[in-house]
Scaffold this motif. Structure first.
Motif, mmCIF file in Angstrom:
data_model
loop_
_atom_site.group_PDB
_atom_site.id
_atom_site.type_symbol
_atom_site.label_atom_id
_atom_site.label_comp_id
_atom_site.label_asym_id
_atom_site.label_seq_id
_atom_site.Cartn_x
_atom_site.Cartn_y
_atom_site.Cartn_z
ATOM 1 N N ALA A 44 0.828 -1.210 0.000
ATOM 2 C CA ALA A 44 0.000 0.000 0.000
ATOM 3 C C ALA A 44 0.859 1.255 0.000
ATOM 4 N N HIS A 45 0.221 2.364 -0.424
ATOM 5 C CA HIS A 45 0.846 3.682 -0.356
ATOM 6 C C HIS A 45 0.185 4.565 0.702
ATOM 7 N N ASP A 46 -0.978 4.160 1.178
ATOM 8 C CA ASP A 46 -1.723 4.945 2.158
ATOM 9 C C ASP A 46 -1.138 4.690 3.543
ATOM 10 N N LEU A 47 -0.316 5.630 4.023
ATOM 11 C CA LEU A 47 0.429 5.410 5.256
ATOM 12 C C LEU A 47 -0.466 5.327 6.489
ATOM 13 N N SER B 275 7.345 12.325 7.460
ATOM 14 C CA SER B 275 7.115 13.761 7.621
ATOM 15 C C SER B 275 5.952 14.246 6.757
ATOM 16 N N ALA B 276 5.553 13.426 5.771
ATOM 17 C CA ALA B 276 4.454 13.800 4.882
ATOM 18 C C ALA B 276 3.100 13.338 5.393
ATOM 19 N N ILE C 53 10.199 17.212 5.422
ATOM 20 C CA ILE C 53 11.385 16.902 4.626
ATOM 21 C C ILE C 53 10.971 16.809 3.159
ATOM 22 N N ILE C 54 11.466 17.739 2.338
ATOM 23 C CA ILE C 54 11.145 17.761 0.916
ATOM 24 C C ILE C 54 12.316 17.164 0.143
ATOM 25 N N LEU C 55 12.067 16.056 -0.536
ATOM 26 C CA LEU C 55 13.116 15.421 -1.329
ATOM 27 C C LEU C 55 13.228 16.108 -2.687
#
Length: 233
Positions: free
Chosen positions: A119-122, A163-164, A179-181
């Motif tokens: 999944a991508h939904d943290l 952090s997102a 934190i922006i990658l």
């Protein structure tokens, strides 16, 4: 082992009835036939919250959530120990997602199942998981208990992910460091030399471009693939 697929609209044969779809594993593996097969299909449909009288209906007659329940019933037909769940709720309405997740949790408790949930939904991952693995470019970069990863991530990519995650408390949200990658994600077919994450990592040093980090246990049952994970302890 069985699998629940991501898209309930594409994973069910539109030319087969619900009864045929759910009973297919039983026929392929010669587990049950005739009356025994029909009884097993009825049992499986009831188990996932569907009316057994629906056996002669076709997939187009059901909603997305009902279709996913049919897929779950099919996965349960052979009484597996492990079920691979490939983003099983991502294509469903938000109101239906919770119902399907609750169903999966109830089935896990009743049948003693193990899920491998992709999944991508943290927020959903935190709700349903016991242990969590974070992947980048097809490789596991961190593995630990769910709360350990959310509270004490030891890999820079995991830290950026966490952090997102939205926080409902505005006071806490204002004090969090986002934190922006930077940079583009490299092609998995042609990953960078050394650490896969070195092109976007905010702490990358010379060794990161020369050697692939070992996947190692940093502390009890907490594994990472980073040269500098100890710096975050």
């Amino acid at each position: 082992m069985q699998m629940i697929f991501q898209d309930p609209y594409a994973s069910l044969n539109p030319r087969m009835t619900v009864g045929s779809i759910v009973s297919a594993p039983l026929e392929v593996h010669k587990i049950a036939r005739g009356k025994e097969k029909r009884e097993r299909v009825d049992e499986l449909l009831e188990l996932v919250g569907l009316n057994p009288e629906f056996v002669n209906r076709y997939p187009h007659e059901f909603s997305g959530g009902q279709r996913q329940r049919i897929g779950i019933a099919r996965a349960l037909a052979l009484s597996p120990d492990l079920i691979i769940c490939d983003e099983p709720i991502s294509s469903l309405d938000v109101s239906i997602q919770a119902q399907v997740v609750n169903l999966l949790e109830d089935l896990q408790e009743q049948l003693g199942l193990t899920y491998l949930f992709i999944a991508h939904d943290l927020s959903m991952v935190r709700h349903i998981s016991d242990r969590m693995a974070v992947m980048y470019l097809g490789k596991i970069v961190e593995l630990a208990d769910r709360d350990e990863i959310y509270l004490h991530p030891l890999h820079p990519y995991t830290q950026a992910l966490m952090s997102a995650v939205p926080v409902p408390d505005p006071d806490i949200s204002e004090t969090r460091q986002r934190i922006i990658l930077e940079g583009d994600i490299p092609s998995p077919a042609n990953p960078p030399f050394g650490c896969n994450f070195n092109t976007r990592c905010p702490i990358a040093r010379e060794i990161c471009f020369q050697e692939e980090p070992a996947y190692r246990e940093i502390k009890g049952k907490h594994w990472t693939a980073c040269h500098f994970s100890e710096d975050f302890l």
